[in-house]
Design a protein around this motif. Sequence first.
Motif, PDB file in Angstrom:
ATOM      1  N   VAL A  24       0.872  -1.183   0.000  1.00 35.00           N
ATOM      2  CA  VAL A  24       0.000   0.000   0.000  1.00 35.00           C
ATOM      3  C   VAL A  24       0.905   1.227   0.000  1.00 35.00           C
ATOM      4  CG1 VAL A  24      -1.832   1.218   1.217  1.00 35.00           C
ATOM      5  CG2 VAL A  24      -1.758  -1.270   1.284  1.00 35.00           C
ATOM      6  N   PRO A  25       1.326   1.706  -1.164  1.00 31.59           N
ATOM      7  CA  PRO A  25       2.307   2.802  -1.233  1.00 31.59           C
ATOM      8  C   PRO A  25       1.689   4.160  -0.935  1.00 31.59           C
ATOM      9  CG  PRO A  25       1.672   2.130  -3.435  1.00 31.59           C
ATOM     10  CD  PRO A  25       0.977   1.185  -2.494  1.00 31.59           C
ATOM     11  N   GLU A  26       1.246   4.325   0.291  1.00 25.84           N
ATOM     12  CA  GLU A  26       0.560   5.559   0.684  1.00 25.84           C
ATOM     13  C   GLU A  26       1.459   6.524   1.440  1.00 25.84           C
ATOM     14  OE1 GLU A  26      -3.881   3.539   1.068  1.00 25.84           O
ATOM     15  OE2 GLU A  26      -2.684   3.904   2.862  1.00 25.84           O
ATOM     16  N   LEU A  27       2.665   6.086   1.783  1.00 28.44           N
ATOM     17  CA  LEU A  27       3.622   6.953   2.468  1.00 28.44           C
ATOM     18  C   LEU A  27       4.708   7.390   1.494  1.00 28.44           C
ATOM     19  CD1 LEU A  27       4.221   5.277   5.943  1.00 28.44           C
ATOM     20  CD2 LEU A  27       3.205   7.505   5.525  1.00 28.44           C
ATOM     21  N   GLY A  28       5.198   8.590   1.683  1.00 27.54           N
ATOM     22  CA  GLY A  28       6.273   9.081   0.841  1.00 27.54           C
ATOM     23  C   GLY A  28       6.952  10.267   1.485  1.00 27.54           C
ATOM     24  N   ALA A  29       8.022  10.733   0.841  1.00 26.84           N
ATOM     25  CA  ALA A  29       8.756  11.900   1.323  1.00 26.84           C
ATOM     26  C   ALA A  29       8.520  13.058   0.368  1.00 26.84           C
ATOM     27  CB  ALA A  29      10.237  11.580   1.423  1.00 26.84           C
ATOM     28  N   PHE A  30       8.258  14.229   0.920  1.00 24.36           N
ATOM     29  CA  PHE A  30       8.106  15.419   0.090  1.00 24.36           C
ATOM     30  C   PHE A  30       8.939  16.545   0.691  1.00 24.36           C
ATOM     31  CE2 PHE A  30       4.453  14.559   2.760  1.00 24.36           C
ATOM     32  CZ  PHE A  30       4.364  15.683   3.567  1.00 24.36           C
ATOM     33  N   GLY A  31       9.396  17.433  -0.171  1.00 29.04           N
ATOM     34  CA  GLY A  31      10.335  18.448   0.257  1.00 29.04           C
ATOM     35  C   GLY A  31      11.755  17.940   0.132  1.00 29.04           C
ATOM     36  N   GLY A  41      16.028  18.390   1.590  1.00 25.07           N
ATOM     37  CA  GLY A  41      16.935  18.899   2.606  1.00 25.07           C
ATOM     38  C   GLY A  41      16.263  19.088   3.952  1.00 25.07           C
ATOM     39  N   GLU A  42      16.437  20.268   4.527  1.00 28.36           N
ATOM     40  CA  GLU A  42      15.869  20.556   5.842  1.00 28.36           C
ATOM     41  C   GLU A  42      14.345  20.549   5.820  1.00 28.36           C
ATOM     42  OE1 GLU A  42      16.374  23.890   9.382  1.00 28.36           O
ATOM     43  OE2 GLU A  42      16.718  24.445   7.290  1.00 28.36           O
ATOM     44  N   HIS A  43      13.774  20.727   4.645  1.00 32.00           N
ATOM     45  CA  HIS A  43      12.318  20.811   4.525  1.00 32.00           C
ATOM     46  C   HIS A  43      11.672  19.469   4.176  1.00 32.00           C
ATOM     47  CE1 HIS A  43      12.716  25.133   4.811  1.00 32.00           C
ATOM     48  NE2 HIS A  43      13.610  25.113   3.833  1.00 32.00           N
ATOM     49  N   MET A  44      12.456  18.413   4.129  1.00 32.06           N
ATOM     50  CA  MET A  44      11.905  17.099   3.808  1.00 32.06           C
ATOM     51  C   MET A  44      11.007  16.609   4.941  1.00 32.06           C
ATOM     52  SD  MET A  44      13.945  13.560   3.050  1.00 32.06           S
ATOM     53  CE  MET A  44      13.137  11.964   3.170  1.00 32.06           C
ATOM     54  N   GLU A  45       9.847  16.049   4.584  1.00 30.50           N
ATOM     55  CA  GLU A  45       8.919  15.472   5.564  1.00 30.50           C
ATOM     56  C   GLU A  45       8.395  14.146   5.035  1.00 30.50           C
ATOM     57  OE1 GLU A  45       5.836  18.095   6.845  1.00 30.50           O
ATOM     58  OE2 GLU A  45       7.159  19.856   6.909  1.00 30.50           O
ATOM     59  N   VAL A  46       8.092  13.253   5.945  1.00 29.90           N
ATOM     60  CA  VAL A  46       7.509  11.956   5.599  1.00 29.90           C
ATOM     61  C   VAL A  46       6.042  11.961   5.993  1.00 29.90           C
ATOM     62  CG1 VAL A  46       7.531   9.477   6.093  1.00 29.90           C
ATOM     63  CG2 VAL A  46       9.692  10.715   5.823  1.00 29.90           C
ATOM     64  N   GLY A  47       5.207  11.474   5.114  1.00 29.19           N
ATOM     65  CA  GLY A  47       3.777  11.409   5.427  1.00 29.19           C
ATOM     66  C   GLY A  47       2.980  10.924   4.243  1.00 29.19           C
ATOM     67  N   THR A  48       1.676  10.967   4.375  1.00 28.75           N
ATOM     68  CA  THR A  48       0.788  10.652   3.261  1.00 28.75           C
ATOM     69  C   THR A  48       0.562  11.937   2.474  1.00 28.75           C
ATOM     70  OG1 THR A  48      -1.099  11.057   4.707  1.00 28.75           O
ATOM     71  CG2 THR A  48      -0.381   8.789   4.476  1.00 28.75           C
ATOM     72  N   TYR A  49       0.533  11.822   1.174  1.00 27.02           N
ATOM     73  CA  TYR A  49       0.436  13.025   0.341  1.00 27.02           C
ATOM     74  C   TYR A  49      -0.890  13.753   0.596  1.00 27.02           C
ATOM     75  CZ  TYR A  49       4.526  11.212  -2.024  1.00 27.02           C
ATOM     76  OH  TYR A  49       5.784  10.755  -2.293  1.00 27.02           O
ATOM     77  N   VAL A  50      -1.961  12.985   0.696  1.00 24.62           N
ATOM     78  CA  VAL A  50      -3.247  13.521   1.141  1.00 24.62           C
ATOM     79  C   VAL A  50      -3.488  12.909   2.514  1.00 24.62           C
ATOM     80  CG1 VAL A  50      -5.715  13.674   0.717  1.00 24.62           C
ATOM     81  CG2 VAL A  50      -4.118  13.717  -1.209  1.00 24.62           C
ATOM     82  N   GLU A  51      -3.606  13.720   3.530  1.00 25.86           N
ATOM     83  CA  GLU A  51      -3.675  13.194   4.899  1.00 25.86           C
ATOM     84  C   GLU A  51      -4.851  12.255   5.060  1.00 25.86           C
ATOM     85  OE1 GLU A  51      -4.062  15.377   9.084  1.00 25.86           O
ATOM     86  OE2 GLU A  51      -2.141  15.672   8.069  1.00 25.86           O
ATOM     87  N   GLN A  52      -4.546  11.012   5.431  1.00 22.16           N
ATOM     88  CA  GLN A  52      -5.573   9.982   5.557  1.00 22.16           C
ATOM     89  C   GLN A  52      -5.019   8.838   6.399  1.00 22.16           C
ATOM     90  OE1 GLN A  52      -6.251   8.457   1.593  1.00 22.16           O
ATOM     91  NE2 GLN A  52      -4.315   7.361   1.544  1.00 22.16           N
ATOM     92  N   ALA A  53      -5.926   7.942   6.775  1.00 29.05           N
ATOM     93  CA  ALA A  53      -5.504   6.748   7.486  1.00 29.05           C
ATOM     94  C   ALA A  53      -4.833   5.789   6.511  1.00 29.05           C
ATOM     95  CB  ALA A  53      -6.714   6.068   8.130  1.00 29.05           C
TER      96      ALA A  53
END
Length: 689
Positions: free
Chosen positions: A163-170, A172-184
């Motif tokens: 279920v490839p629902e997690l990813g990294a966006f941003g 360097g210092e602004h990189m964050e891990v999460g779901t692209y559209v916030e969901q369970a």
Amino acid sequence: MPKLTIDGQEIEVEPGTVIIQAAERLGIEIPRFCYHERLAIAGNCRMCLVEVSPGPPKPQASCALPCADNMVVKTNSSMVKKAREGVMEFLLINHPLDCPICDQGGECDLQDQALLYGQGKSRYREIKRSVEDKYMGPVIKTQMTRCIHCTRCIRFSADIAGVPELGAFGRGEHMEVGTYVEQAITSELSGNLVDICPVGALTSRPYAFIARPWDLTKTESIDVLDGVGSNIRVDSRGASVLRVLPRVHEDINEEWISDKTRHACDGLRVQRLDRPYVRNSEGRLVEASWGDALAVVAERMKTLEPKEMVALAGNLACAESVMALKDLTDRLGIASRECRLEGASVDAAHRAHYLFNTTIAGIEQADLCLLIGANPRREAAMVNARIRKTWLKGGLEIYSLGAPADLNYAYDYLGDDVRLLNDIVAGGHKLSERFAAAKRPMLIVGAQALAHRDGVEIMAAAQAIAERYGFIKEGWNGFNVLHHAASRAGALDLGFVPAEGGWNIRQILDGCRREQVRLLYLLGVDEMDPVLWGDAFVVYQGHHGDRGAHRADVILPGAAYTEKDATYVNTEGRVQQARRAVFPPGQAKEDWAIIRALSDVLGQPLPYNTLEQLRSRMTQAAPHFAQVGDIVPAAWPAGAQHPDTFRLTSASLEEFVDNFYMTDPISRASATMAACTKEILGQDQKRAA
């Protein structure tokens, strides 16, 4: 094969082995955060730096560097120590100092490695970065400021869970891990993200602020909420089970467990039956002593003929209680007993006809898989994960006949019309050639097929396919039955099926409708509609106030799987033992002891007084019960004659498990499973009161 030297020790490894893997074989520990032996290599954290020669005079990441001939590796040189201290200092630049309030405290890789490999001080004096927390569903609590960007969670969700629902966006210092559209996160394996997170960024939401690891008593046990028999560790404090974690068992669940296995444990604390009840003349259940409750049952049983009484074993019943109930019914002459409550058409006469003969680990050797009325993602999540693992490696063709489903891997859908099996048996289907060409083909018959009105014919057709297309050959048995119930294989092994002259489940329910069944003894039966029992006198023995208890005339409170030493046989026929982590609540007793006490009141005492004596009786009935932890292969019966056509109707195969998160009285009582049902499945399902 490459030969290299690591810290003065020479080792020869297979081509493609990386340095960190070679070091582990020598017992040399190299710290790591992003590397995990079951995930794809990322090389993010740089904590596993080592000194390698010949090569550039700089530390290199051991997780991403393949071994080569004449390579000399140093894992503890001054260069390596300085590099690790620098990496650790870098990782701690933005990491908050909130260990005292972090649920990962005491089990945190970052804590441990900072102590062993860190510098002991920080030169960073700037303002720390802060990251907004992400919502990932009812079972995962996030504190993303703690995240060190190891990407383990991303790789797990994409590769293992599918279920490839997690990813990294941003960047360097602004990189964050999460779901692209916030969901369970919609994976049934999402709880494992907490285990693989090396810091406190992802923690268990239901377990938040409950306990510290040193507060807990840890008990190794077995999961019983499906037929897989995943190995687990039950963590308890006092009389309460606080969490369930996986134990490594390479042949069953590796190191993963499903969310239901992990988080349904809060259902063990609510809606419990903790004392006997008897329905009075006004139709109300009132408290009773054990002596009075057993006397009421015995009095009613003595007034009835054996043919008017029925015994049923539910999905969570342990082998000890099934054995005791079978012995009691034999002594009373009760021939109608059944464990196949959904009407599963499995042949109890031949063990190979009702087991997962390929074994769960054996799936990785298969090159073709035919699913017949099976949805392993809902019926056995860890089996589905193993199929996906094999599919990812390449070379596994998967075909599915049954209700359409998202299984998290690609497969060729054959529809839901069971008459297709006739075409395959006769050799007139396009798949016939594919089956014949496969070297290690396997088929899996699931609950949709077993509970189908043509179940007997479907099973016969599946056996014919297995025999005609080489699914069964020397050293390989590709015929598999996927049981969804933990009790099923063990009950079939012990012969908890109709005796001579007894009724099967369909005949029993018809007898209830005709008022020919006057008494039902239910051993943890909660998956049936009580309306089907008619006006029969119902004795319910179980641990939760679920469907069976609602309809009961007498309630005998039993013990849940965490409250007794018990034996279970998983779908592949492996005998395993659960251990008692806590004691049953109130006056509840172990199930086999209740049946033993009832036999005394009936004047038919069973010939065992201890658990050891009962297990000896089980070994007499089925010798493989003596080989705990092992699989005793079942011989395939030879000489069977199969017709070219089976009496299959046009009735389609329908989904059997409509809600993965609520399949048993424990998970139906769980607030966490109710939240998963509502959030992930979009169902506001009512639980039994």
